[in-house]
Design a protein around this motif. Sequence first.
Motif, PDB file in Angstrom:
ATOM      1  N   GLU A  61       0.822  -1.204   0.000  1.00 18.56           N
ATOM      2  CA  GLU A  61       0.000   0.000   0.000  1.00 18.56           C
ATOM      3  C   GLU A  61       0.857   1.256   0.000  1.00 18.56           C
ATOM      4  O   GLU A  61       1.851   1.324   0.714  1.00 18.56           O
ATOM      5  CB  GLU A  61      -0.897   0.041   1.244  1.00 18.56           C
ATOM      6  CG  GLU A  61      -1.908  -1.070   1.302  1.00 18.56           C
ATOM      7  CD  GLU A  61      -2.729  -1.005   2.578  1.00 18.56           C
ATOM      8  OE1 GLU A  61      -2.150  -0.742   3.653  1.00 18.56           O
ATOM      9  OE2 GLU A  61      -3.937  -1.213   2.484  1.00 18.56           O
ATOM     10  N   GLU A  94      -8.815  14.615   2.007  1.00 20.01           N
ATOM     11  CA  GLU A  94      -8.689  13.182   1.726  1.00 20.01           C
ATOM     12  C   GLU A  94      -7.266  12.847   1.279  1.00 20.01           C
ATOM     13  O   GLU A  94      -6.502  13.715   0.888  1.00 20.01           O
ATOM     14  CB  GLU A  94      -9.653  12.762   0.621  1.00 20.01           C
ATOM     15  CG  GLU A  94     -11.107  12.891   0.989  1.00 20.01           C
ATOM     16  CD  GLU A  94     -12.009  12.484  -0.152  1.00 20.01           C
ATOM     17  OE1 GLU A  94     -12.881  11.655   0.074  1.00 20.01           O
ATOM     18  OE2 GLU A  94     -11.824  13.012  -1.266  1.00 20.01           O
ATOM     19  N   CYS A 100      -5.095   5.940  -1.689  1.00 23.10           N
ATOM     20  CA  CYS A 100      -4.295   4.747  -1.466  1.00 23.10           C
ATOM     21  C   CYS A 100      -4.190   3.970  -2.772  1.00 23.10           C
ATOM     22  O   CYS A 100      -5.180   3.795  -3.474  1.00 23.10           O
ATOM     23  CB  CYS A 100      -4.966   3.874  -0.409  1.00 23.10           C
ATOM     24  SG  CYS A 100      -4.174   2.274  -0.142  1.00 23.10           S
ATOM     25  N   MET A 138      -9.697   8.032   0.456  1.00 25.15           N
ATOM     26  CA  MET A 138     -10.054   7.685   1.820  1.00 25.15           C
ATOM     27  C   MET A 138      -9.774   8.855   2.753  1.00 25.15           C
ATOM     28  O   MET A 138      -9.107   9.809   2.371  1.00 25.15           O
ATOM     29  CB  MET A 138      -9.309   6.423   2.264  1.00 25.15           C
ATOM     30  CG  MET A 138      -7.807   6.510   2.159  1.00 25.15           C
ATOM     31  SD  MET A 138      -6.926   4.925   2.294  1.00 25.15           S
ATOM     32  CE  MET A 138      -7.522   4.247   3.785  1.00 25.15           C
ATOM     33  N   ASP A 139     -10.312   8.741   3.954  1.00 24.24           N
ATOM     34  CA  ASP A 139     -10.087   9.773   4.969  1.00 24.24           C
ATOM     35  C   ASP A 139      -8.682   9.639   5.539  1.00 24.24           C
ATOM     36  O   ASP A 139      -8.160   8.536   5.696  1.00 24.24           O
ATOM     37  CB  ASP A 139     -11.097   9.651   6.102  1.00 24.24           C
ATOM     38  CG  ASP A 139     -12.502  10.023   5.662  1.00 24.24           C
ATOM     39  OD1 ASP A 139     -12.635  10.906   4.782  1.00 24.24           O
ATOM     40  OD2 ASP A 139     -13.456   9.426   6.175  1.00 24.24           O
ATOM     41  N   VAL A 146      -7.678   9.877   8.502  1.00 25.19           N
ATOM     42  CA  VAL A 146      -7.619   9.125   9.764  1.00 25.19           C
ATOM     43  C   VAL A 146      -7.430   7.629   9.548  1.00 25.19           C
ATOM     44  O   VAL A 146      -7.007   6.922  10.459  1.00 25.19           O
ATOM     45  CB  VAL A 146      -8.868   9.367  10.647  1.00 25.19           C
ATOM     46  CG1 VAL A 146      -8.953  10.818  11.076  1.00 25.19           C
ATOM     47  CG2 VAL A 146     -10.133   8.934   9.931  1.00 25.19           C
ATOM     48  N   ASP A 147      -7.715   7.125   8.351  1.00 28.00           N
ATOM     49  CA  ASP A 147      -7.575   5.698   8.064  1.00 28.00           C
ATOM     50  C   ASP A 147      -6.170   5.297   7.628  1.00 28.00           C
ATOM     51  O   ASP A 147      -5.916   4.132   7.334  1.00 28.00           O
ATOM     52  CB  ASP A 147      -8.578   5.276   6.985  1.00 28.00           C
ATOM     53  CG  ASP A 147     -10.017   5.436   7.456  1.00 28.00           C
ATOM     54  OD1 ASP A 147     -10.261   5.255   8.667  1.00 28.00           O
ATOM     55  OD2 ASP A 147     -10.879   5.742   6.625  1.00 28.00           O
ATOM     56  N   VAL A 148      -5.244   6.234   7.579  1.00 27.70           N
ATOM     57  CA  VAL A 148      -3.877   5.972   7.128  1.00 27.70           C
ATOM     58  C   VAL A 148      -3.033   5.501   8.311  1.00 27.70           C
ATOM     59  O   VAL A 148      -3.031   6.160   9.362  1.00 27.70           O
ATOM     60  CB  VAL A 148      -3.249   7.242   6.510  1.00 27.70           C
ATOM     61  CG1 VAL A 148      -1.803   6.985   6.096  1.00 27.70           C
ATOM     62  CG2 VAL A 148      -4.085   7.710   5.335  1.00 27.70           C
ATOM     63  N   PRO A 149      -2.316   4.396   8.156  1.00 31.44           N
ATOM     64  CA  PRO A 149      -1.415   3.961   9.242  1.00 31.44           C
ATOM     65  C   PRO A 149      -0.371   5.041   9.545  1.00 31.44           C
ATOM     66  O   PRO A 149       0.037   5.803   8.658  1.00 31.44           O
ATOM     67  CB  PRO A 149      -0.736   2.716   8.672  1.00 31.44           C
ATOM     68  CG  PRO A 149      -1.638   2.242   7.598  1.00 31.44           C
ATOM     69  CD  PRO A 149      -2.301   3.472   7.030  1.00 31.44           C
TER      70      PRO A 149
END
Length: 143
Positions: free
Chosen positions: A100, A110, A113, A131-132, A134-137
């Motif tokens: 990823e 945003e 990915c 994606m938002d 906040v969803d990113v590692p």
Amino acid sequence: MSEEKPTHILDEIPKCQTLKNLKYLEIENVSLRNPISDFFDIPEVNIKRDTMVEDEILIMKEAFLANANAKKWQMDIQNSGDYGIIYEALGRIRFDFSTEWFFEIPSSEEIFCIRISRACWTFDTISFTRMDFVDVPENALIR
């Protein structure tokens, strides 16, 4: 051992106004040879390609960054061989997120990915998804 079904190849879907107005396009059991750019106006695309080259990955990345309408583009690639082409186009990943890449979208809340995965015995999948943040590692965002 599973029996492999032959994939039919469609040289091209004619580019027309209807294709530009679609919100979602999914084509199964047929591999398309249209230029990737034929699908840039469609927010969600799920198609099969016979092959994909480094330039197409970079073109898709830039188009996804520039197109606020793009939500999710997914390509199943039959003859990808290995992930070498993708790593050459996008670079190796520093933090062991081996499949990823997370990219910042200028002037947007945003990110997007790019994800690669083995879909089945003969296909690899590359997907581009908004994606938002906040969803990113942690430490995975490429700026």
